[in-house]
Design an enzyme around this catalytic site. Structure first.
Site, PDB file in Angstrom:
ATOM      1  N   LYS A 125       0.817  -1.188   0.012  1.00  0.00           N
ATOM      2  CA  LYS A 125       0.209  -0.148  -0.096  1.00  0.00           C
ATOM      3  C   LYS A 125       0.935   1.365   0.078  1.00  0.00           C
ATOM      4  CE  LYS A 125      -4.333  -1.327   0.107  1.00  0.00           C
ATOM      5  NZ  LYS A 125      -5.563  -0.841  -0.834  1.00  0.00           N
TER       6      LYS A 125
ATOM      7  N   SER B 149       1.048  -9.570  -0.550  1.00  0.00           N
ATOM      8  CA  SER B 149       0.732  -8.185  -0.569  1.00  0.00           C
ATOM      9  C   SER B 149       1.022  -7.561   0.822  1.00  0.00           C
ATOM     10  CB  SER B 149      -0.640  -7.808  -1.100  1.00  0.00           C
ATOM     11  OG  SER B 149      -1.600  -8.833  -0.093  1.00  0.00           O
TER      12      SER B 149
END
Length: 498
Positions: free
Chosen positions: A46, A300
């Site tokens: 992110k 992720s």
């Protein structure tokens, strides 16, 4: 493409490694690689999109500061990026957000505003503050610069693996990660398959692609909270329709086995959403029977609460199709249990065994057995039937796995008109009091089971005796309370054991 190549992510983010899972590759007959976004300073991809968006603000926008609504990795990415650039950052989080996440945002220099009991209410508050203050809202996924920042992962993948590449498996929430990576890879290597991976209970992108339009899910699962998005973005949906080849849905049990696979390959512990790529890759190999392919899974993120590991470990064997759960009725006679184990269980390991006397004629047992593949589970059920044992396969029964296995023997002859409900309580002080106030004092609680699982929401099983006004009035109270719930009164596992 240009926005990805001119992205400024490397002023804050790092180029993460692409590691081969050598033992897993040998075991499964394919070359399996893992893109390690858990190596980022905030342990998540992110940061890429957040920094790329914030770094390109004008001087006037920087003076006003940035704001976002998030309870997870996006919040940490925004505040880390803003701190690097000397910009004020405000994050609106639900009041149900665990303290560990609030502290993480503050540690990176962010200001936290707590509002609402869920993300939607927090987002509404952030929107109001944006209008009132003039601060710049940083969207977690539906923004061109955010998508471009995430797309730099695609550039890294192709440089780090310039040779054969058959498919890339990418976690999907709102769609920012897969949209950016897919757009880049498909422009340069259109033969590479782009496969998204979503939890079965948070599959907004899969459903939207099937329908040909963005759909709004009424509710989403809470286990893989990093991808618990009710509606995907407009930009991300458009890009996914153009570039994504397929979406694989996975169960919670399969996701737990994916976490284990990554741990065995790297000795790193990832969060549930972070393991989606690997989980989808393993399912793809299992169902397609492919071999000699080069497959990449994107990890992720790794912002995992330590307390969740117990739950993950408990569900891993089922996710690997190495355990099956059954309810079996056996005669209450001398030697019946020995005959059951000797004649039917045989040389299989018993992973769990729960029993309590039901009557003088028969007994119900809750048993877990080791299996080597899914077909063996079905075969065991057929053997039980052939031997005259009434049985129920509970391997896919969430009520049984989350609650009943810890409560066998809880039947009561005193309870009247009981209705059984599963609730998802926010893991915050006062959640039970709010429930009791919301339900009112007209119904007696006849059963209650809770076991900490380390997530943002606790799974609670509650029995309510009949009484008071009509049954429709009870549903009205529960709906107004705002906690997600599901009635389980008709569940056969409840009928057998509770």
């Amino acid at each position: 493409m240009k926005q990805i190549l001119t992205s400024r992510v490397y002023e804050a983010a790092i180029e993460t490694s692409l590691d081969e899972a050598e033992a897993l590759s040998q075991q499964l007959g394919n070359r399996i690689l893992l893109k390690r976004e858990d190596q980022q300073p905030v342990f998540s991809f992110k940061l890429r999109g957040a920094y790329n968006r914030i770094s390109q603000l004008s001087l006037a926008e920087r003076r006003k500061g940035v704001i976002t609504a998030s309870a997870g990795n996006h919040a940490q990415g925004v505040v880390f990026a803003a701190n690097q650039l000397g910009i004020r950052a405000v994050v609106v989080m639900p009041v149900t957000t665990p303290l560990i996440k609030i502290k993480a945002v503050k540690r990176y220099g962010g200001e936290v505003t707590l509002h609402g009991n869920n993300f939607s209410e927090a987002a509404e508050k952030a929107a109001r503050l944006t209008r009132e203050s003039g601060m710049v809202f940083i969207h977690p996924f539906d923004d061109e610069l955010v998508i471009a920042g995430q797309g730099t992962i695609g550039d890294e993948l192709l440089r780090q693996n310039p040779g054969p590449l058959d498919a890339v498996f990418i976690p999907v929430g709102g769609g920012g990660l897969i949209a950016g990576v897919a757009a880049y890879i498909k422009e340069l290597r259109p033969e590479v398959r782009i496969i998204g991976v979503e939890p079965r209970d948070s599959d907004a992108m899969a459903r939207s692609l099937e329908a040909g339009k963005r759909l709004l899910l009424p509710e989403v699962g809470v286990f893989a909270d990093g991808v618990a998005v009710k509606q995907v973005g407009r930009l991300t949906f458009t890009l996914c329709r153009r570039y994504v080849d397929d979406i694989i849905r996975v169960s919670t049990d399969e996701l737990c086995s994916g976490i284990k696979a990554i741990y065995q390959a790297t000795r790193s512990i990832v969060e549930p959403a972070g393991a989606l790529g690997m989980t989808g890759l393993l399912k793809y190999i299992r169902e397609s029977g492919c071999s000699d392919q080069t497959l990449i899974a994107i990890n992720s993120g790794a912002n995992m609460n330590f307390e969740r590991l117990r739950y993950v470990a408990e569900r891993t064997l089922i996710g690997e199709q190495q355990e099956a759960l059954f309810a079996v009725t056996i005669p209450e006679t001398r030697g019946s249990l020995k005959r059951f184990c000797h004649d039917l269980v045989g040389d299989r390991n018993i992973t769990e065994f729960n029993y309590r006397l039901s009557s003088r004629e028969q007994a119900y047992i809750f048993v877990g057995i080791s299996i080597s593949h899914a077909a063996e589970r079905a075969e065991f059920g057929r053997r039980l039937n052939a031997a005259g044992y009434h049985n129920l396969d509970l391997t896919d029964n969430d009520l049984a796995k989350n609650h009943i296995r810890y409560m066998v023997g809880g039947r009561s002859t005193e309870v009247g008109g009981e209705r059984l409900f599963r609730f998802w309580f926010p893991e915050t002080p006062g959640a039970l009091v709010r429930f009791l106030d919301g339900v009112g004092g007209e119904r007696n609680i006849s059963l209650f089971h809770y076991r900490m699982q380390g997530g943002d929401f606790g799974r609670v099983l509650i029995g309510l005796e009949g009484g008071g006004r009509g049954e429709g009035e009870l549903e009205g109270r529960l709906d107004r309370l705002g906690y997600r719930y599901q009635e389980e009164t008709a569940n056969p596992a409840y009928r057998l054991f509770l």
